[in-house]
Design an enzyme around this catalytic site. Structure first.
Site, PDB file in Angstrom:
ATOM      1  NE  ARG A 162      -5.952  -0.262 -33.020  1.00 54.41           N
ATOM      2  CZ  ARG A 162      -4.844   0.291 -32.546  1.00 54.41           C
ATOM      3  NH1 ARG A 162      -4.648   1.589 -32.679  1.00 54.41           N
ATOM      4  NH2 ARG A 162      -3.928  -0.428 -31.931  1.00 54.41           N
ATOM      5  NE  ARG A 177       8.629  -0.504 -27.084  1.00 52.29           N
ATOM      6  CZ  ARG A 177       7.325  -0.357 -27.188  1.00 52.29           C
ATOM      7  NH1 ARG A 177       6.576  -0.414 -26.102  1.00 52.29           N
ATOM      8  NH2 ARG A 177       6.761  -0.158 -28.346  1.00 52.29           N
ATOM      9  CE  LYS A 185       3.019   4.861 -27.529  1.00 47.93           C
ATOM     10  NZ  LYS A 185       1.886   3.998 -27.155  1.00 47.93           N
ATOM     11  NE  ARG A 233      -5.167  -4.480 -35.470  1.00 47.78           N
ATOM     12  CZ  ARG A 233      -4.290  -3.588 -35.041  1.00 47.78           C
ATOM     13  NH1 ARG A 233      -3.848  -3.623 -33.800  1.00 47.78           N
ATOM     14  NH2 ARG A 233      -3.841  -2.640 -35.848  1.00 47.78           N
ATOM     15  NE  ARG A 236      -0.851  -6.505 -27.382  1.00 48.44           N
ATOM     16  CZ  ARG A 236      -1.925  -6.550 -28.168  1.00 48.44           C
ATOM     17  NH1 ARG A 236      -2.751  -5.527 -28.211  1.00 48.44           N
ATOM     18  NH2 ARG A 236      -2.165  -7.589 -28.911  1.00 48.44           N
TER      19      ARG A 236
END
Length: 199
Positions: free
Chosen positions: A131, A94, A19, A137, A148
């Site tokens: 990623r 949201r 996005k 991360r 998520r």
């Protein structure tokens, strides 16, 4: 291509669908600012504004920023001069309640189009795991990423139905190269916005 003097857009899609990357391109194409609630929160925190201080206190407790505060921040951002000719929202609304709040802010000038970036969950999870590895991360485990995705699906499904019922939804396959996806979005948006002008 500028179809109307004021182009009000929204982009939605699961985490990892791209996005942010596409929002920048859409905003440039239509000459409107890309407004990301995450970016607004970070800018307010960095600037030490009263809103930023409120947000920082909430985030430090590990809590979600409440609708009331998110609505306040978006309403403030939409009054700024660069948003007078339109905008692209990313990350807001949201929830159905936030859609109602946005309707109130726009005072009858509804959104012109809602871009839905569709993406295969397994491919998005693989993309986000890659990623996470590249960016170090460690917290982004497969379980966390899948959670998520399911939260997004639960929260966003009602919004997609709502925007579809309003005739605003432009569904785009979000998988593939950045340029390829950008071309699909451009074609879908041009068709949607041209149809609005005609009607």
């Amino acid at each position: 291509m500028t179809v109307t003097s004021s182009t009000r857009l929204l982009i939605v899609g699961p985490p990892g669908a791209g996005k942010g990357t596409q929002a920048t391109r859409i905003a440039e194409r239509y000459g409107v600012p890309a407004i990301s609630t995450g970016d607004i929160f970070r800018a307010n925190i960095k600037g030490g504004t009263p809103l930023g201080q409120k947000v920082q206190a909430i985030i430090e407790k590990g809590e979600l920023v409440p609708d009331s505060l998110t609505n306040e921040i978006v309403a403030d951002r939409l009054t700024q001069a660069d948003a007078a000719g339109g905008f692209l929202l990313d990350g807001y609304p949201r929830t159905v309640d936030q859609v109602a709040a946005l309707d109130g802010m726009l005072e009858g000038n509804s959104l012109d189009a809602v871009v839905l970036l569709e993406a295969d969950t397994d491919e998005v999870v693989a993309r986000l795991l890659k990623r996470a590895q590249l960016e170090g991360r460690a917290d982004d485990t497969e379980d966390v990423i899948r959670h998520r995705q399911s939260v997004y699906a639960d929260q966003t499904a009602p919004l997609i139905e709502l925007f579809s019922a309003r005739g605003l939804l432009v569904s785009v396959d979000g998988m593939g190269g950045v340029d390829e996806v950008a071309e699909r979005i451009a074609a879908g948006l041009d068709a949607q916005l041209s149809a609005k002008v005609v009607s």
